[in-house]
Design a protein around this motif. Structure first.
Motif, mmCIF file in Angstrom:
data_model
loop_
_atom_site.group_PDB
_atom_site.id
_atom_site.type_symbol
_atom_site.label_atom_id
_atom_site.label_comp_id
_atom_site.label_asym_id
_atom_site.label_seq_id
_atom_site.Cartn_x
_atom_site.Cartn_y
_atom_site.Cartn_z
ATOM 1 N N TYR A 133 14.410 60.799 9.390
ATOM 2 C CA TYR A 133 13.647 59.669 9.891
ATOM 3 C C TYR A 133 12.642 60.020 11.168
ATOM 4 N N ASP A 134 12.712 61.209 11.394
ATOM 5 C CA ASP A 134 11.655 61.808 12.443
ATOM 6 C C ASP A 134 12.006 61.221 13.732
ATOM 7 N N ILE A 135 13.058 61.207 14.269
ATOM 8 C CA ILE A 135 13.399 60.645 15.476
ATOM 9 C C ILE A 135 13.558 61.538 16.630
ATOM 10 N N LYS A 136 12.583 61.663 17.423
ATOM 11 C CA LYS A 136 12.387 62.650 18.369
ATOM 12 C C LYS A 136 13.353 62.539 19.547
ATOM 13 N N VAL A 137 13.584 61.405 20.188
ATOM 14 C CA VAL A 137 14.555 60.755 21.115
ATOM 15 C C VAL A 137 15.908 60.838 20.788
ATOM 16 N N ARG A 138 16.630 61.662 20.950
ATOM 17 C CA ARG A 138 18.237 61.619 20.458
ATOM 18 C C ARG A 138 18.973 60.754 21.012
ATOM 19 N N THR A 139 18.788 59.668 21.385
ATOM 20 C CA THR A 139 19.770 58.807 22.165
ATOM 21 C C THR A 139 19.968 57.465 21.389
ATOM 22 N N PRO A 140 20.951 56.699 21.845
ATOM 23 C CA PRO A 140 21.059 55.349 20.938
ATOM 24 C C PRO A 140 19.679 54.464 21.057
ATOM 25 N N PHE A 141 18.859 54.794 22.110
ATOM 26 C CA PHE A 141 17.987 53.726 22.469
ATOM 27 C C PHE A 141 16.735 54.360 21.456
ATOM 28 N N GLY A 142 16.449 55.614 21.460
ATOM 29 C CA GLY A 142 15.545 56.132 20.495
ATOM 30 C C GLY A 142 15.735 55.615 18.895
ATOM 31 N N PHE A 143 17.009 55.815 18.611
ATOM 32 C CA PHE A 143 17.779 55.399 17.435
ATOM 33 C C PHE A 143 17.158 53.934 17.029
ATOM 34 N N ALA A 144 17.492 53.114 17.988
ATOM 35 C CA ALA A 144 17.208 51.658 17.824
ATOM 36 C C ALA A 144 15.635 51.526 17.722
ATOM 37 N N ASP A 145 14.933 52.243 18.464
ATOM 38 C CA ASP A 145 13.363 52.009 18.425
ATOM 39 C C ASP A 145 12.868 52.373 16.951
ATOM 40 N N LYS A 146 13.673 53.241 16.458
ATOM 41 C CA LYS A 146 13.217 53.891 15.028
ATOM 42 C C LYS A 146 13.543 52.747 13.997
ATOM 43 N N ILE A 147 14.604 52.309 14.073
ATOM 44 C CA ILE A 147 15.141 51.201 13.215
ATOM 45 C C ILE A 147 14.271 49.907 13.381
ATOM 46 N N ARG A 148 13.854 49.728 14.697
ATOM 47 C CA ARG A 148 12.798 48.511 14.572
ATOM 48 C C ARG A 148 11.558 48.776 13.826
ATOM 49 N N GLU A 149 11.304 50.155 13.583
ATOM 50 C CA GLU A 149 9.868 50.182 13.232
ATOM 51 C C GLU A 149 10.038 50.348 11.619
#
Length: 90
Positions: A39-55
Motif C-alpha cells: 500500500y506504499d506506506i512510507k511512515v511505518r508507525t500506527p499513525f502513518g498506517f491510519a493516515d493511509k487507511i483514511r485515503e
C-alpha cells in the motif's frame, strides 16, 4: 536432586514456548512489512498506517480489512466450525 529432571523438562518446555512466540512475531512482522510495501506506506508507525487507511477507497479498505482479519484473528476455531456457523446465521 529429585526435581532436577523435572526442572530440566520445564526449562526445555519454556525454550520451546519462546521459540514458538518468536516465530509468530517474525511471521506477523513479515506480514506487516508486506502490507506497508503493497500500500506504499512510507511512515511505518500506527499513525502513518491510519493516515493511509483514511485515503483508501471502500474496495481497497475492505480488501485490507479482510487481510488483517485473516492474519490477526484468533485461531480458536481450527477444529470446530463455531465461527462459520455464526457467520451463516447472520
Amino acid at each position: 536432586m529429585k526435581n532436577s529432571s523435572l526442572i530440566g523438562a520445564f526449562g526445555a518446555l519454556a525454550a520451546v514456548g519462546v521459540a514458538l512466540a518468536a516465530k509468530k512475531i517474525s511471521e506477523r512482522r513479515k506480514f506487516m512489512k508486506g502490507i506497508f510495501e503493497e500500500y506504499d506506506i512510507k511512515v511505518r508507525t500506527p499513525f502513518g498506517f491510519a493516515d493511509k487507511i483514511r485515503e483508501l477507497d471502500d474496495e481497497k479498505y475492505a480488501e485490507l480489512k479482510e487481510k488483517m482479519k485473516t492474519q490477526f484473528s484468533s485461531k480458536c476455531c481450527r477444529k470446530s466450525n463455531c465461527c462459520s456457523a455464526q457467520k451463516a446465521e447472520a
